[in-house]
Design a protein around this motif. Sequence first.
Motif, mmCIF file in Angstrom:
data_model
loop_
_atom_site.group_PDB
_atom_site.id
_atom_site.type_symbol
_atom_site.label_atom_id
_atom_site.label_comp_id
_atom_site.label_asym_id
_atom_site.label_seq_id
_atom_site.Cartn_x
_atom_site.Cartn_y
_atom_site.Cartn_z
ATOM 1 N N VAL A 96 -35.662 -4.408 31.790
ATOM 2 C CA VAL A 96 -35.497 -5.853 31.584
ATOM 3 C C VAL A 96 -36.858 -6.538 31.654
ATOM 4 O O VAL A 96 -37.193 -7.405 30.828
ATOM 5 C CB VAL A 96 -34.524 -6.446 32.619
ATOM 6 C CG1 VAL A 96 -34.377 -7.950 32.404
ATOM 7 C CG2 VAL A 96 -33.162 -5.762 32.532
ATOM 8 N N MET A 97 -37.668 -6.153 32.636
ATOM 9 C CA MET A 97 -39.000 -6.735 32.762
ATOM 10 C C MET A 97 -39.862 -6.385 31.557
ATOM 11 O O MET A 97 -40.616 -7.229 31.042
ATOM 12 C CB MET A 97 -39.660 -6.234 34.047
ATOM 13 C CG MET A 97 -38.958 -6.646 35.324
ATOM 14 S SD MET A 97 -39.764 -5.886 36.767
ATOM 15 C CE MET A 97 -38.624 -6.341 38.072
ATOM 16 N N PHE A 145 -39.088 -8.535 28.603
ATOM 17 C CA PHE A 145 -39.699 -9.861 28.745
ATOM 18 C C PHE A 145 -41.195 -9.793 28.439
ATOM 19 O O PHE A 145 -41.748 -10.672 27.764
ATOM 20 C CB PHE A 145 -39.457 -10.401 30.156
ATOM 21 C CG PHE A 145 -38.308 -11.355 30.235
ATOM 22 C CD1 PHE A 145 -38.494 -12.668 30.593
ATOM 23 C CD2 PHE A 145 -37.020 -10.937 29.937
ATOM 24 C CE1 PHE A 145 -37.438 -13.561 30.655
ATOM 25 C CE2 PHE A 145 -35.953 -11.807 29.989
ATOM 26 C CZ PHE A 145 -36.162 -13.127 30.346
ATOM 27 N N SER A 205 -39.317 -16.412 35.476
ATOM 28 C CA SER A 205 -39.015 -15.065 34.995
ATOM 29 C C SER A 205 -38.199 -14.225 35.978
ATOM 30 O O SER A 205 -37.289 -13.499 35.548
ATOM 31 C CB SER A 205 -40.306 -14.336 34.626
ATOM 32 O OG SER A 205 -40.985 -15.017 33.592
ATOM 33 N N VAL A 218 -34.719 -12.274 34.929
ATOM 34 C CA VAL A 218 -34.592 -10.819 35.069
ATOM 35 C C VAL A 218 -33.385 -10.475 35.931
ATOM 36 O O VAL A 218 -32.602 -9.564 35.606
ATOM 37 C CB VAL A 218 -35.890 -10.228 35.655
ATOM 38 C CG1 VAL A 218 -35.687 -8.762 36.054
ATOM 39 C CG2 VAL A 218 -37.034 -10.347 34.653
ATOM 40 N N THR A 262 -30.080 -8.526 34.606
ATOM 41 C CA THR A 262 -29.743 -7.270 35.273
ATOM 42 C C THR A 262 -28.303 -7.304 35.774
ATOM 43 O O THR A 262 -27.552 -6.331 35.614
ATOM 44 C CB THR A 262 -30.711 -7.008 36.442
ATOM 45 O OG1 THR A 262 -32.059 -6.978 35.950
ATOM 46 C CG2 THR A 262 -30.388 -5.694 37.130
#
Length: 506
Positions: free
Chosen positions: A99-100, A103, A115, A119, A123
């Motif tokens: 997920v990070m 981004f 952010s 995230v 998630t």
Amino acid sequence: MKTTISFMANGGRVSVEAWPGSPALDFIRHELGLTGTKEGCREGDCGACAVLIGSREADGLVHYRTAPSCLLALGELAGRHLVTIEGLSSSSPDGLTPVMKAFLEENASQCGFCSPGFVVSLTGWLLETPVPDIAGAIVAVEGNLCRCTGYGAIRRAAARLVSEFASLPAPGPARIEALVAAGVIPASVADFAAAPAAVPRAENAGAISCAVVASAAASSRGSALILGGGTDWYVRNPEPEETGDCVLLDLSENLCRIEMKKASEGPDMIEIGAATTVREFFAHHLLRSGFPGIEAFEREVASSLIRNRATLGGNVANASPVADMTAILIGMGAAVRLGGGKRGAGAGAGVDARNRLMPLERLFKGYKSLDLAEGEIIESFELWPCGPDERFNFEKIAKRRSLDIAAVNTAMRVEVRDGTIVRARVSAGGVAPVPLFLERTSAWLAGKPVSSATAKEAARLATEESSPIGDVRGSADYRRRILGRLVLAHFIRLFPDGEIAQELLP
């Protein structure tokens, strides 16, 4: 008073003596030193403080729900698993989860303040969504705000995750194992799901069920703070001091049950515990089968972060004249069951074991005023499912699409046979000091044909029954006119194939 609160935080155990009603956000940042959880609005509007909370639910499985930690009582963590952005970062050797990375590589982060919340929300969505799709991803982050990047990049990051995780197993142990293997979540999630905390929550932090709440409230002579989801109370008290006699309702116990109640006479009823969350309400099969299509209205209420926490009883007890769930329940025809209450002095003084059941609309005495005796609490709601000839609709006007308070809202339940309305219930919020059941409009509709003329007259009668005031969300005249338009919208949506829609739609 302070109590011992024990829970799992990321990969470790925490046990602390603390006020159970203190905000979890402050403890996470100042005591645990997990400053990746950001402090933004302290009203649940921005999502910067989002965390994941794992607990075993009614289906016997451990589920992880996102929550705004600014509106979360520290005591609610008892016996549960708290996962912050730091815990997620430990999922991968390089500190970046998929997920990070999405981004980062889609340029969906600029200053970075928001952010972590995005995230965490995405998630949690990967953990719980039945099938990953872009529409579900957008719903998952509708309570997260970004002020500098632009949502196009965030949408691209979400679309990337949809593609990458299109073949996940069904939510549950297999889903958790797959996400641990992919580096999306830490192994501590799988460990907690396999062996959840053994300490009962009710013994851990004073989180109690309905059986003793009324007694606690009555014995405190009204001084106890009876806290459910906290999504209203913490907004009004963003920096609470010692919370005194804080009674936390256990959102995993009988106050959040939803079940059919067999009736000796008349139809069976759906009984809904007062601590049922908005998410649970719209997701439950009894509500979806009893009111077909009701899930379509979920996005009209707050955001996914708030819906995971906000309770029906809290929404009603807040006594706001524009509360969305109150308008929905009144339109459905819900009755409210009250428990507890205190006897007078002398023999028999103390908690009264009686129960009161009344139409929900009669609970409201005036602006922010309820017909509750000392020590009396809202226990549950009862309503009868729609029959084969019945339909239900909800309409709302607000300044923005998601996470906003209504200027006007209204619900309508109608039974129609052979083109004639047998009975109807119309509710309205934002047009009086209290949530309204439009009694005269509803009574007038009985026996009328389903037609554009009927719709127009019902709209006119509804505006006459209202008594709005003007404020920042609209003038009194605006609210009155909008109510009439929304009543017309009920007819258009409920009868889309007839002449009503053809005549009334431009």
